[in-house]
Design an enzyme around this catalytic site. Structure first.
Site, PDB file in Angstrom:
ATOM      1  N   THR A  27       1.072  -0.672   0.096  1.00 54.82           N
ATOM      2  CA  THR A  27       0.110   0.280  -0.013  1.00 54.82           C
ATOM      3  C   THR A  27       0.374   1.550  -0.105  1.00 54.82           C
ATOM      4  O   THR A  27       2.128   1.335   0.873  1.00 54.82           O
ATOM      5  CB  THR A  27      -0.921  -0.240   0.901  1.00 54.82           C
ATOM      6  OG1 THR A  27      -2.091  -1.191   1.171  1.00 54.82           O
ATOM      7  CG2 THR A  27      -1.582   1.160   1.243  1.00 54.82           C
ATOM      8  N   GLN A 101      -4.037  -7.648  -7.249  1.00 54.72           N
ATOM      9  CA  GLN A 101      -4.264  -8.324  -6.015  1.00 54.72           C
ATOM     10  C   GLN A 101      -5.760  -6.995  -5.587  1.00 54.72           C
ATOM     11  O   GLN A 101      -5.698  -5.731  -5.049  1.00 54.72           O
ATOM     12  CB  GLN A 101      -3.291  -7.533  -4.637  1.00 54.72           C
ATOM     13  CG  GLN A 101      -3.657  -7.874  -3.577  1.00 54.72           C
ATOM     14  CD  GLN A 101      -2.944  -8.005  -1.959  1.00 54.72           C
ATOM     15  OE1 GLN A 101      -3.165  -6.858  -2.086  1.00 54.72           O
ATOM     16  NE2 GLN A 101      -2.305  -9.644  -1.571  1.00 54.72           N
ATOM     17  N   HIS A 184      -6.644 -11.655  -2.104  1.00 51.40           N
ATOM     18  CA  HIS A 184      -5.648 -10.757  -0.993  1.00 51.40           C
ATOM     19  C   HIS A 184      -6.199 -11.659   0.493  1.00 51.40           C
ATOM     20  O   HIS A 184      -7.834 -11.364   0.875  1.00 51.40           O
ATOM     21  CB  HIS A 184      -5.819  -9.454  -0.278  1.00 51.40           C
ATOM     22  CG  HIS A 184      -4.315  -9.124   0.263  1.00 51.40           C
ATOM     23  ND1 HIS A 184      -4.247  -9.961   1.438  1.00 51.40           N
ATOM     24  CD2 HIS A 184      -3.859  -7.787   1.011  1.00 51.40           C
ATOM     25  CE1 HIS A 184      -3.507  -8.992   2.697  1.00 51.40           C
ATOM     26  NE2 HIS A 184      -3.381  -7.933   2.332  1.00 51.40           N
ATOM     27  N   ASN A 187      -3.664 -11.852   5.953  1.00 48.72           N
ATOM     28  CA  ASN A 187      -3.401 -10.161   6.753  1.00 48.72           C
ATOM     29  C   ASN A 187      -4.697  -9.654   7.825  1.00 48.72           C
ATOM     30  O   ASN A 187      -4.232  -8.149   8.020  1.00 48.72           O
ATOM     31  CB  ASN A 187      -2.819  -9.147   6.310  1.00 48.72           C
ATOM     32  CG  ASN A 187      -1.378  -9.470   5.938  1.00 48.72           C
ATOM     33  OD1 ASN A 187      -0.339 -10.547   6.073  1.00 48.72           O
ATOM     34  ND2 ASN A 187      -0.436  -7.940   5.056  1.00 48.72           N
ATOM     35  N   TYR A 189      -7.807  -9.222   6.528  1.00 45.56           N
ATOM     36  CA  TYR A 189      -8.559  -8.861   5.799  1.00 45.56           C
ATOM     37  C   TYR A 189      -9.975  -9.901   6.121  1.00 45.56           C
ATOM     38  O   TYR A 189      -9.554 -10.622   6.380  1.00 45.56           O
ATOM     39  CB  TYR A 189      -8.015  -8.090   4.679  1.00 45.56           C
ATOM     40  CG  TYR A 189      -6.639  -6.522   4.554  1.00 45.56           C
ATOM     41  CD1 TYR A 189      -7.033  -6.055   5.125  1.00 45.56           C
ATOM     42  CD2 TYR A 189      -5.749  -7.654   4.666  1.00 45.56           C
ATOM     43  CE1 TYR A 189      -6.482  -5.335   6.031  1.00 45.56           C
ATOM     44  CE2 TYR A 189      -4.443  -6.586   5.215  1.00 45.56           C
ATOM     45  CZ  TYR A 189      -5.219  -4.664   5.179  1.00 45.56           C
ATOM     46  OH  TYR A 189      -4.115  -4.105   5.775  1.00 45.56           O
ATOM     47  N   ASN A 245      -3.780  -7.377  12.340  1.00 42.74           N
ATOM     48  CA  ASN A 245      -4.805  -6.453  12.359  1.00 42.74           C
ATOM     49  C   ASN A 245      -5.842  -8.289  12.831  1.00 42.74           C
ATOM     50  O   ASN A 245      -7.248  -8.015  12.914  1.00 42.74           O
ATOM     51  CB  ASN A 245      -5.621  -6.739  11.187  1.00 42.74           C
ATOM     52  CG  ASN A 245      -4.259  -5.849  10.284  1.00 42.74           C
ATOM     53  OD1 ASN A 245      -4.073  -5.059  10.752  1.00 42.74           O
ATOM     54  ND2 ASN A 245      -4.257  -6.252   9.290  1.00 42.74           N
ATOM     55  N   GLY A 326       9.856  -6.960  -0.182  1.00 39.96           N
ATOM     56  CA  GLY A 326       8.612  -6.679  -0.192  1.00 39.96           C
ATOM     57  C   GLY A 326       9.290  -4.708  -0.339  1.00 39.96           C
ATOM     58  O   GLY A 326       9.916  -3.864  -1.180  1.00 39.96           O
ATOM     59  N   ARG A 327       9.998  -4.618   1.229  1.00 36.25           N
ATOM     60  CA  ARG A 327      10.486  -3.754   1.641  1.00 36.25           C
ATOM     61  C   ARG A 327      11.531  -2.553   0.216  1.00 36.25           C
ATOM     62  O   ARG A 327      12.387  -2.372  -0.205  1.00 36.25           O
ATOM     63  CB  ARG A 327      10.628  -3.171   2.274  1.00 36.25           C
ATOM     64  CG  ARG A 327       9.945  -3.023   3.712  1.00 36.25           C
ATOM     65  CD  ARG A 327      10.353  -2.738   4.805  1.00 36.25           C
ATOM     66  NE  ARG A 327       8.750  -3.203   6.146  1.00 36.25           N
ATOM     67  CZ  ARG A 327       9.005  -4.349   6.216  1.00 36.25           C
ATOM     68  NH1 ARG A 327       9.338  -5.634   6.290  1.00 36.25           N
ATOM     69  NH2 ARG A 327       7.720  -5.142   7.723  1.00 36.25           N
TER      70      ARG A 327
END
Length: 372
Positions: A27, A101, A184, A187, A189, A245, A326-327
Site C-alpha cells: 500500500t 491484488q 488478498h 493479514n 482482511y 490485525n 517487499g521493502r
C-alpha cells in the site's frame, strides 16, 4: 553466479517469468482524489520495477464497503478501470507482467472511509487495538491512524453479494489489462476474517467447522476464476502464522494445509505465503512449508524479510518457486539487477511510504543513476 536459482525462468500459466523475483503488494496511498483512481505517477512507479519476474499491485478495493485506508485505489468504477489501464500499459511497455491484488478489508476500516456506514465482517467482532489510515484523524485534514470501527456481521445474502463483487472486480481487472489477479486472503482482511477461528464466531454454513470457515475462500476463488476466465490467472495470498490485525487461528497448521489442498483442487496458478516478519514474530518451520508443498503442487511464492541468499536456498530446497521482496523494492527500482550483481541496496524512507507525491515513490535512483 552461474546457475543462479533466482534467475531461472518460470512458466506461470500463459506467462514466462524471466526470474524468480516478485514485487509483492504494498500500500502506497497515492491514488487520485476524489475517485481513488490509479494515475500517471503510479504508472511510472510500477514501470520502473518492471524487471521483476512478476509484479503484484498494491491492494485494490473491490467495492465501496471494501475500502479500509485513505487514498488507496479501487477497481469498481469505469474511471478506476481506466486509471489502472495506464499502469498495466506502462508495465507491459517496459517488458513486465502484473497481477492486480483484489482487496476487501472487512472490519479493518473506519466509518469516515465508508460514507458513515459500518464496516462488515464475518462476525461482529471489533479488531481492538488495530489502527487504520484515514485522511483526517482529528478534523485538521492531517492524515493519521485511528482505531478501526466496530463491524457488523454479513448476512448470508450479503456474502453472496460480496462474492459477486469479487467476480466483477476480476472482470474489471481483465478489462484494465492485468495479466491476472491475486486474492488478498491474508493479514487479517475479510477472507482471513472467515478463515481464522478467532475472528469467526458464526453458527451458519460459514462458521464453526474448518470446512465451513473455508467456504468463503472457496466461493470467492471460484468467482475470480469465473471473472478472469482462467484459473491460471488467479493467485491467492495467505498468511498462516501472522497475527496481524487481530486474526488468530487456534490450529493454523491444520487450517492452512487444508486451505492449500483446497486451492490445489481448484487449480489456482499460485499461493503467495506471507510469513510473519516483525521482531519476535512466530517462526514458520521448514516442515510446515514442506507440508504445504505436499498439499499444493502449483507455484508457491514466499515473502518475509528474505535476502538473496535465503531466497536461493528456499528455491533450491524445493518448497518455494518464487520469492517476494517487499521493502527492498520500494527504494530499489532495479532490484533484480542489484541482487544479480551483489550491489548494495538502498534504504527506503519510512515517512514517505503512505501518501504524498513522487518523493519516496519514483525518485529512488537505479544503479545507472536514472529512473528511465
Amino acid at each position: 553466479m552461474k546457475n543462479d536459482p533466482l534467475f531461472e525462468p518460470l512458466t506461470l500459466g500463459a506467462l514466462t517469468l524471466p526470474n524468480r523475483i516478485v514485487m509483492p503488494p504494498m500500500t502506497r496511498s497515492r491514488a487520485s482524489q476524489p475517485g481513488d483512481e490509479a494515475n500517471d505517477l503510479m504508472a511510472a512507479y510500477y514501470a520502473q520495477r518492471a524487471s521483476a519476474g512478476l509484479i503484484v499491485s498494491e491492494g485494490t478495493y473491490i467495492s465501496p464497503l471494501a475500502k479500509g485506508y485513505a487514498w488507496t485505489p479501487g477497481i469498481h468504477t469505469q474511471a478506476q478501470i481506466d486509471g489502472w489501464r495506464k499502469v498495466t500499459t506502462a508495465v507491459h511497455e517496459a517488458g513486465g507482467r502484473i497481477f492486480a491484488q483484489l482487496w476487501h478489508v472487512g472490519r479493518l476500516s473506519h466509518t469516515s472511509l465508508l460514507g458513515g456506514e459500518q464496516p462488515v465482517s464475518s462476525s461482529a467482532l471489533q479488531a481492538k487495538g488495530v489502527n487504520v489510515f484515514i485522511a483526517s484523524a482529528d478534523g485538521s485534514n492531517v492524515p493519521g491512524f485511528v482505531q478501526a470501527s466496530a463491524p457488523r456481521a454479513l448476512s448470508t445474502a450479503e456474502i453472496a453479494e460480496v462474492v459477486g463483487q469479487y467476480r466483477d472486480a476480476a472482470r474489471n481487472a481483465m478489462l484494465a489489462g492485468f495479466d491476472g489477479v491475486e486474492l488478498h486472503a491474508a493479514n487479517g482482511y475479510l477472507v482471513n476474517q472467515f478463515i481464522d477461528s478467532g475472528a469467526n464466531n458464526r453458527t451458519d454454513e460459514y462458521g464453526g467447522s474448518l470446512e465451513n470457515r473455508l467456504r468463503f475462500l472457496d466461493e470467492v476463488t471460484r468467482a475470480l476464476i469465473d471473472g478472469t476466465g482462467d484459473a491460471q490467472r488467479v493467485g491467492i495470498r495467505l498468511a498462516p502464522l501472522t497475527t496481524l490485525n487481530g486474526c488468530v487461528d487456534a490450529d493454523p497448521e491444520t487450517t492452512y494445509i487444508a486451505a492449500a489442498k483446497l486451492l490445489g483442487e481448484i487449480g489456482v496458478a499460485y499461493i503467495h505465503i506471507a510469513e510473519a516478519d516483525w521482531d519476535d514474530a512466530p517462526h514458520m518451520p521448514v516442515e510446515f512449508k514442506q507440508r504445504i508443498r505436499q498439499a499444493y503442487s502449483g507455484t508457491l511464492i514466499y515473502a518475509g524479510k528474505y535476502t538473496a541468499d535465503r531466497a536461493r536456498e528456499a528455491i533450491a530446497a524445493g518448497w518455494a518457486d518464487l520469492i517476494a521482496f517487499g521493502r527492498p523494492f520500494v527504494a530499489n527500482p532495479d532490484l533484480p539487477q542489484r541482487l544479480q550483481s551483489g550491489a548494495d541496496l538502498a534504504t527506503h524512507h519510512r515517512e514517505t511510504l503512505f501518501g504524498g507525491g513522487a518523493q519516496g515513490l519514483t525518485d529512488y535512483p537505479a544503479l545507472t543513476g536514472t529512473n528511465d
